[in-house]
Design an enzyme around this catalytic site. Structure first.
Site, PDB file in Angstrom:
ATOM      1  N   THR A   1       0.948  -1.295  -0.038  1.00  0.00           N
ATOM      2  CA  THR A   1       0.163   0.071  -0.034  1.00  0.00           C
ATOM      3  C   THR A   1       0.817   1.233  -0.010  1.00  0.00           C
ATOM      4  O   THR A   1       0.591   2.384  -0.827  1.00  0.00           O
ATOM      5  CB  THR A   1      -0.937  -0.095   1.213  1.00  0.00           C
ATOM      6  OG1 THR A   1      -1.749  -0.975   1.279  1.00  0.00           O
ATOM      7  CG2 THR A   1      -1.806   1.120   1.269  1.00  0.00           C
TER       8      THR A   1
ATOM      9  N   LEU B   1      -7.875 -12.977  -0.621  1.00  0.00           N
ATOM     10  CA  LEU B   1      -7.225 -11.791   0.395  1.00  0.00           C
ATOM     11  C   LEU B   1      -6.471 -10.806  -0.781  1.00  0.00           C
ATOM     12  O   LEU B   1      -6.933  -9.629  -0.640  1.00  0.00           O
ATOM     13  CB  LEU B   1      -6.140 -11.967   1.314  1.00  0.00           C
ATOM     14  CG  LEU B   1      -5.406 -10.988   2.226  1.00  0.00           C
ATOM     15  CD1 LEU B   1      -6.302 -10.714   3.443  1.00  0.00           C
ATOM     16  CD2 LEU B   1      -4.040 -11.049   2.451  1.00  0.00           C
TER      17      LEU B   1
ATOM     18  N   ARG C   1      10.714 -14.820  -4.367  1.00  0.00           N
ATOM     19  CA  ARG C   1       9.639 -15.130  -3.605  1.00  0.00           C
ATOM     20  C   ARG C   1       9.542 -16.314  -3.279  1.00  0.00           C
ATOM     21  O   ARG C   1       9.436 -17.234  -2.137  1.00  0.00           O
ATOM     22  CB  ARG C   1       8.395 -14.483  -3.843  1.00  0.00           C
ATOM     23  CG  ARG C   1       8.411 -13.056  -4.040  1.00  0.00           C
ATOM     24  CD  ARG C   1       6.981 -12.499  -4.505  1.00  0.00           C
ATOM     25  NE  ARG C   1       6.755 -11.129  -4.154  1.00  0.00           N
ATOM     26  CZ  ARG C   1       5.934 -10.410  -4.469  1.00  0.00           C
ATOM     27  NH1 ARG C   1       4.526 -10.913  -5.077  1.00  0.00           N
ATOM     28  NH2 ARG C   1       5.761  -9.195  -4.084  1.00  0.00           N
TER      29      ARG C   1
ATOM     30  N   HIS D   1       1.672   1.914   8.293  1.00  0.00           N
ATOM     31  CA  HIS D   1       0.475   1.436   9.132  1.00  0.00           C
ATOM     32  C   HIS D   1       1.045   0.052   9.718  1.00  0.00           C
ATOM     33  O   HIS D   1       0.352  -0.783  10.238  1.00  0.00           O
ATOM     34  CB  HIS D   1      -0.796   1.319   8.166  1.00  0.00           C
ATOM     35  CG  HIS D   1      -0.719   0.456   7.130  1.00  0.00           C
ATOM     36  ND1 HIS D   1       0.017   1.061   5.786  1.00  0.00           N
ATOM     37  CD2 HIS D   1      -0.936  -0.950   7.080  1.00  0.00           C
ATOM     38  CE1 HIS D   1       0.048  -0.080   5.163  1.00  0.00           C
ATOM     39  NE2 HIS D   1      -0.550  -1.226   5.776  1.00  0.00           N
ATOM     40  N   GLU D   2       2.430  -0.229   9.763  1.00  0.00           N
ATOM     41  CA  GLU D   2       2.705  -1.415  10.273  1.00  0.00           C
ATOM     42  C   GLU D   2       3.969  -1.007  11.174  1.00  0.00           C
ATOM     43  O   GLU D   2       5.133  -0.368  10.849  1.00  0.00           O
ATOM     44  CB  GLU D   2       3.374  -2.483   9.366  1.00  0.00           C
ATOM     45  CG  GLU D   2       2.619  -2.766   8.001  1.00  0.00           C
ATOM     46  CD  GLU D   2       3.131  -3.690   7.115  1.00  0.00           C
ATOM     47  OE1 GLU D   2       4.188  -4.015   7.095  1.00  0.00           O
ATOM     48  OE2 GLU D   2       2.544  -4.062   6.131  1.00  0.00           O
TER      49      GLU D   2
ATOM     50  N   CYS E   1     -16.060  -2.737   9.357  1.00  0.00           N
ATOM     51  CA  CYS E   1     -16.607  -1.640   9.685  1.00  0.00           C
ATOM     52  C   CYS E   1     -17.021  -0.663   8.541  1.00  0.00           C
ATOM     53  O   CYS E   1     -16.324  -0.506   7.569  1.00  0.00           O
ATOM     54  CB  CYS E   1     -15.515  -0.658  10.643  1.00  0.00           C
ATOM     55  SG  CYS E   1     -16.354   1.054  10.977  1.00  0.00           S
TER      56      CYS E   1
ATOM     57  N   HIS F   1       1.965   2.030  -3.456  1.00  0.00           N
ATOM     58  CA  HIS F   1       0.865   2.638  -4.227  1.00  0.00           C
ATOM     59  C   HIS F   1       0.921   4.057  -3.761  1.00  0.00           C
ATOM     60  O   HIS F   1       0.487   4.937  -4.707  1.00  0.00           O
ATOM     61  CB  HIS F   1      -0.480   2.176  -4.008  1.00  0.00           C
ATOM     62  CG  HIS F   1      -0.734   0.834  -4.366  1.00  0.00           C
ATOM     63  ND1 HIS F   1      -0.667   0.199  -5.692  1.00  0.00           N
ATOM     64  CD2 HIS F   1      -1.029  -0.500  -3.612  1.00  0.00           C
ATOM     65  CE1 HIS F   1      -0.816  -1.280  -5.940  1.00  0.00           C
ATOM     66  NE2 HIS F   1      -1.194  -1.573  -4.636  1.00  0.00           N
TER      67      HIS F   1
END
Lengths: 350, 350, 350, 350
Positions: free
Chosen positions: B44, B266, B204, B67-68, B111, B47
């Site tokens: 993210t 996901l 990966r 956000h981590e 939510c 992006h």
């Protein structure tokens, strides 16, 4: 005991079907011979009659179709222990192999090697039909005869409705063929707080209302998404039961389901369906289930219990009753879109 | 206590980001101010940096992304009761409204009004970050610092793996970005009997093997469907965890899942996905789930328990560790496809 | 706005209670002040009045009891955002801590640190009551006023009934106090195929019949075990909802549940219960659940939906309506065993 | 093919058993004759040998006991389709009727009319045993021979552990007979975060530690409740697997389970158990399950998958290996409390 019987026969790989005299089928050590009281016509029978692409790939004539019925036991093989002559019965027509992983783990309704009586073997549009003992479903005499002949599609509805929580939920049913109509009754009986029906055909919509769908919406005219949102406090419905198989109905299903809701898919599609997985499934955190057949035999227990309790009024769905000799006329009726469930009486007039 | 801090700032609606000095954010009565020890880079963030279409529609610069993270409590509002100075913490960065139906029924991860810290409000690529008390997750000192900074994506993996039965199941993971890689470890720790990894990128795939995926398949070269069928006795896998979001990976997911299996989605898609609902979902009787975020706070309990038990070795996924001033270099590394999880150290070198 | 109000007050650690004038309670930033329209009497209030052992251990006088009510919002703190003056509301009176593991994982109904308004803090037998915003449940004006005052015990019934599958199941309810009576209605609405009521008190048994229990059995006279077996085809019931808390009712519960069935225990016991675990639980493979309170707030959503759908007729359970000044008379009525739910009107006559 | 074989025979209604020559049993059209490689001794066999009250009420001598075994197919009836000569097999020894409600709804493990081979019919302490085809479980040659002989008790453990969520949970196992010991391994393999073992016998406790229980507590000496609380942050365990059947172990189970937790009961009790339902079950909101047998055949799929994946090290539980002629000595060893699982080799020395 006679040697021959009348039956609807698909004689060859071409459209149509005849009513003709054939031998009464023999039965094995663990089989039951049932005298058919009522058999009912399914959309699948229409495909077989019309000889469409699906039928051409699946059906091997000659075949007696018919997989929804009730009747009484007239004879059985020497290993049969659970029925006696005169028992009032219906049957699960999906004959599961009993040996694949799914069968051995309680999922026989998605058996890898299933054979369907009336599709892969001779079925119930006949005076007599042979059923393996394991597939016989004995019926309480309290179950009305007419209802006993439509347990197969009613079971599809029960399986779909009860595949997740339903009590106190808002529910939308997209597509009101007989199974969709039955699903209205089942959802309501199982505690649904609100049942929206979404159906383009006026005849079906009017039956949906008789089944207590409220409202019954016409997607060709009504703004379904707005109405559903408005009547669910802006939330969307908890559960969608998709019974149409049509791309626009499926689009509606994903539009109107709420975040965290369930979509149970029963209606077979003939075209690819395109979705925006991120918006339609992932961000909403929904669950989408494929529903096939009836659980063996939880669904049968459930529908018997609901019927015995008098919780299902299915009469509005039964629109036609015909003698077996008029089978082709029944098929024509079905094609008009003005008939829902058509009962066929193989043994004399009803 | 200083008045200013260094932070990664997206200053305007354009590609790029700067590291600059900004005011340390104020905090409210029920907020916690955390000194960030490590923040890690998510797709993210790429992006946001690149300013792609999604970012243009969602982000309102200026913004501090990130956000981590993990860090320690340095101050808090006067209504805060559950932390004290020096506590080692991470946080759920999805700030749920607490008032919508989903929030009030245990589904805050979907939510209706969620705000994401680091996306909709200033985040953790900074020396300090403000978090509402309700979102703080206190950590046992036994949890390794590096792992503490990646609980957000680890939580995505845990949520996906544990969204259904996993013990004794065969599992395939399509797409091995960091979340897919974590999912291998989680599935294995939670009792999966076999974990297939399906990933086109060699870097990966090699990490997938370190995480004990066996085999790790290259869909550009291997006949994935045949190999999976062969190694599952012709059955297909019980569970597919779809982490790629790419049409061909999703096609594979539906091809290799067994009758009655589960596909948990996901990976976000940018294009429409086309399916044959009858063959892909209905006849197979499968369940498809959309997975979003982490369950608040079941997922957090679960991952903390697994980490404390030493059941997850996540080291192979952490490929880079950089000082915050080198944030842009980290983004470049990520774009090479040769880095998986990159840890950023805002407060001095690591 | 007046400064004082009338309230039922338990003034000291002794039997009895007075109606007296007290100060209208103050409220905090996130609290709501509600003018009580109806409060209803629970068995717990009887324990408090009588000052039995449980009350002596739990209650700290002076206390205003009362934890079942509805009313309208008259004022609220400045952080409250979800209600406005005049809103018609009830409330969950279990105030969960929000911070224990249970609260953070969707199980606030079994919070480790719960406080109950009306037990641990002043309650609703008063002209006004203060409720934290998070516990307020806004009501649709379509919900009848009387029903709105009994959502707490109705919620116990809904929680118990819907704690497992209920549609198409046979159900027995042991003990027909108000919650047991409500459970009959809820089970029936949620699709139960048969509802046995088992209750020794004739008044309650007669209401059970009005709620559509069939049959309502008197264990002092009827051979309950035989009758249940006979009317379930020798199987026993799928589900027992135990609402009595009495050893002989619990004995019956374990006797009549079928193999694989569910017993949900709500009725509080005052004596040890003795079971033969092998025969009663293990060989039968049953599930026994302890049920406490109401799920926050799934149960509230469910009961609101059922009430709005008109699926619950609860009138027979409401036997008495009294002015608050007659509170002690209400308690006397309850002790006769001839009253079920008694509604109390604190603000003028009803 | 010989006509006779050696077998352990319980000749009459009295303590003891002989090894004697008997006729090789005949088999029916759908039966399979298996040459036994290993059979193992269960506590039930001890009851039969000792001729205790349970045995007196259930066993009809003469009987060949033995219900845990593996072997190879040597012959079969003409309706058998799923095995061939030489196949390596074990079997579910609970022969379910297939016709009761439980059998028809996926709950054959609690069949109303179950017959157990080795209890109600001749079993596996013999050179040959006859098994209905439907009960045969074909084994992958990768499964170690010794493990193949203990699938019955391993299946009890798997059934118990996987009867609810286990990944990331704290677990206590009360009672470390072979099934309890297996349960440690299964819980750990299925993702349990912590496994407490509670067992009074030192030999068993020491094996529990080898199985990775940590800690293994001695209730005669350790303060089990305090230790469990302390090591679960004051919470109690999420799951208790009760394998002892002893009143004090059951008391411990209810003491240490957390609010909202699960107790799965497998250990058979010989005395009534007394509980305080309010405190022990209702306020805590726990779930108590009776566990019987193995799910047919989900449990078998699960344990096969775990074994093939190499996730279970069961060797510490296998303490003794004896020739069948020494059967009585094996029973004596079992009675010392110093043997756990004893393997019996009917065909020559091992």
């Amino acid at each position: 005991m006679p040697k021959t019987m009348l039956a609807v026969v698909k004689p060859e790989a071409a459209p149509g079907a005849d009513v003709r005299e054939v031998k009464i089928p023999g039965f094995g050590r663990s089989d039951v011979l049932v005298k058919v009281r009522i058999a009912s016509i399914c959309g699948t029978d229409l495909h077989i009659f019309e000889w469409d692409r699906w039928a051409q790939g699946r059906i091997h004539p000659p075949l007696i179709p018919g997989h929804e019925f009730c009747g009484e036991v007239v004879a059985f093989g020497n290993e049969v222990t659970s029925v006696k002559e005169g028992d009032f019965v219906s049957a699960e027509m999906h004959v599961a192999c009993g040996k694949c992983v799914q069968c051995r783990t309680g999922e026989a309704h998605i058996c890898q090697n299933v054979k369907i009586i009336g599709v892969d073997a001779d079925g119930a549009f006949a005076e007599y039909v042979v059923i393996p003992e394991a597939n016989i479903w004995k019926l309480d005499p309290e179950i009305p005869l007419e209802y006993a002949s439509i347990l197969d599609p009613l079971g599809n509805a029960v399986h779909t409705v009860l595949a997740g929580e339903i009590a106190a939920k808002t529910v939308a049913i997209t597509g009101c063929g007989p199974i969709g109509l039955f699903a209205i009754a089942v959802a309501w009986a199982a505690g649904a707080a609100q049942v929206f029906a979404i159906e383009i055909n006026e005849h079906r919509r009017s039956i949906a209302q008789q089944m207590k769908a409220d409202p019954a919406l016409d997607p060709s005219r009504d703004d379904v998404n707005s109405i559903v949102l408005e009547r669910t406090g802006g939330l969307g419905v908890d559960v969608v039961l998709e019974m149409a198989g049509h791309p626009s109905a499926i689009r509606t299903a994903f539009d109107i389901v709420r975040r965290g809701g369930r979509i149970s898919l029963l209606g077979l599609t003939s075209k690819p369906i395109s979705l925006n997985f991120s918006e339609d499934i992932i961000f909403k955190g929904i669950t989408v289930q494929g529903i096939n057949g009836r659980r063996m035999y939880q669904t049968w227990c459930q529908m018997t219990a609901l019927l015995k309790a008098g919780k299902l009024d299915l009469h509005p769905v039964i629109t036609d009753r015909i003698a077996m000799k008029d089978f082709s006329k029944g098929i024509e009726r079905l094609k008009t879109g003005e008939a829902s469930k058509i009962l066929v009486y193989p043994n004399g007039t009803r």
